[in-house]
Design a protein around this motif. Structure first.
Motif, short mmCIF file in Angstrom:
data_model
loop_
_atom_site.label_atom_id
_atom_site.label_comp_id
_atom_site.label_asym_id
_atom_site.label_seq_id
_atom_site.Cartn_x
_atom_site.Cartn_y
_atom_site.Cartn_z
N UNK A 159 0.83 -1.22 0.00
CA UNK A 159 0.00 0.00 0.00
C UNK A 159 0.86 1.26 0.00
N UNK A 160 1.99 1.18 0.71
CA UNK A 160 2.89 2.34 0.79
C UNK A 160 3.77 2.46 -0.45
N UNK A 161 3.67 1.47 -1.34
CA UNK A 161 4.48 1.51 -2.56
C UNK A 161 5.92 1.05 -2.34
N UNK A 162 6.19 0.46 -1.16
CA UNK A 162 7.55 -0.01 -0.89
C UNK A 162 7.85 -1.31 -1.63
N UNK A 163 6.79 -2.09 -1.83
CA UNK A 163 6.96 -3.38 -2.49
C UNK A 163 5.85 -3.56 -3.52
N UNK A 164 6.09 -4.51 -4.42
CA UNK A 164 5.06 -4.87 -5.38
C UNK A 164 4.87 -6.37 -5.34
N UNK A 165 3.94 -6.78 -4.49
CA UNK A 165 3.70 -8.20 -4.31
C UNK A 165 2.29 -8.53 -4.76
N UNK A 166 2.21 -9.47 -5.69
CA UNK A 166 0.89 -9.82 -6.21
C UNK A 166 0.04 -10.55 -5.19
N UNK A 167 0.65 -11.52 -4.52
CA UNK A 167 -0.07 -12.34 -3.55
C UNK A 167 0.63 -12.29 -2.19
N UNK A 168 0.23 -11.33 -1.34
CA UNK A 168 0.95 -11.14 -0.07
C UNK A 168 0.89 -12.37 0.85
#
Lengths: 205, 205
Positions: A141-150
């Motif tokens: 949400x903060x844009x720190x990561x891009x994970x499709x399936x947390x």
């Protein structure tokens, strides 16, 4: 104060006293008598609350795990980035295992004897996985990561973190309680993997 | 043909015959008598080469591991990219464990009983780590990856691959031999981790 509150208080006091003894002397070197004596309780009353040492030990482990979850949630709320959070959690976990070294928590995980702690530890791993999923979702949400399936990523991360603990155990140390030097190697490896994990999932932005 | 060559040939034949029996029926359900009968050998001659079943079993495991290393080296020479290589190796490892399922190789690793295979398996892990280091160095040279310390990265990768195997073992399956479904989950997780690993180390060029 109701009867139930008084009972809860007494139970609480017993768990606290038992935790001190178990953590210091280890469960095998602690007797129910000593715990009763510490609290100036009759043995009968102690057994009224906990029918045997195993049930008291379980309550103590439950307490320790609750403290652990409170601590990691607090740390996560205060860390500035997902990287800082994950690295801090590794240290919290390390300190936690070292603090309760004599409890034999690590031993139980890698032991093949009938472990009454299996279920508790299994549930703790599940609980931490959910917690990890929340952290990763927040980082997304903060844009720190891009994970499709947390959730999948959290499970993978937890598997790897736990796995490192086992895989560095060589034939000679496998069934022994984790010593401090081995714990340090695990700590270092977990941090290296965490850095890789973050790098792999880092947002392109 | 010298005396030594003949001896080597005989030893070879025994190992081959024992491998077939061990792989099919498992070591506990195979007797030295049966192996001698398969080869029309006297029991005395069989015992001349291998003083007990344990030593023959070790020779068989050694043989299997040598076959395994030959296969992964061959695969690595033919794969087009480091990604393809690592993913293929996971399948080779999977097939290998499934093929020798009845040998109880997996069981031995996670078992706490006095395991005579400990040293062999420990050495195999070391050997595969060196092999992995070579692969990563080659990927570095080709510009596919940017790894500062290939040996460290290889160790980490091997730890993680082995670790996943342990960490997904829940209390109920921990001391059991790996079944096919669990092996499939491990295979999938290892591939996910490999993708992350590659993404983390991918060259910026």
């Amino acid at each position: 104060m109701s009867q139930v509150d008084i009972q809860d208080d007494k139970q609480e006091l017993i768990v606290e006293a038992a935790l001190k003894r178990f953590a210091h002397y280890g469960p095998s070197k602690t007797t129910m008598n000593e715990i009763a004596d510490d609290l100036h309780l009759s043995k009968a009353l102690l057994y009224y609350y906990f029918p045997d040492k195993a049930s008291l030990f379980k309550a103590v482990v439950d307490r320790i795990l609750n403290n652990y979850f409170e601590e990691i949630e607090c740390e996560a709320n205060h860390a500035k980035s997902i990287e800082k959070t994950l690295l801090t959690l590794i240290d919290v976990r390390h300190d936690f295992f070292m603090k309760y070294y004599n409890m034999g928590l690590n031993r139980n995980i890698i032991d093949c004897t009938e472990g009454s702690l299996d279920e508790i530890i299994y549930n703790a791993i599940k609980r931490e996985t959910i917690f990890m999923k929340k952290l990763l979702t927040k980082a997304n949400d903060k844009g720190e990561m891009q994970i499709e399936n947390p959730l999948e990523a959290a499970e993978l991360y937890m598997d790897v973190m736990a796995g490192v603990r086992f895989s560095i155990l060589t034939p000679n140390t496998r069934s022994a309680i984790l010593d401090e030097d081995t714990a340090k190697v695990i700590n270092r490896k977990q941090k290296q993997i965490t850095e890789l994990f973050i790098r792999a999932y880092r947002s392109i932005n």
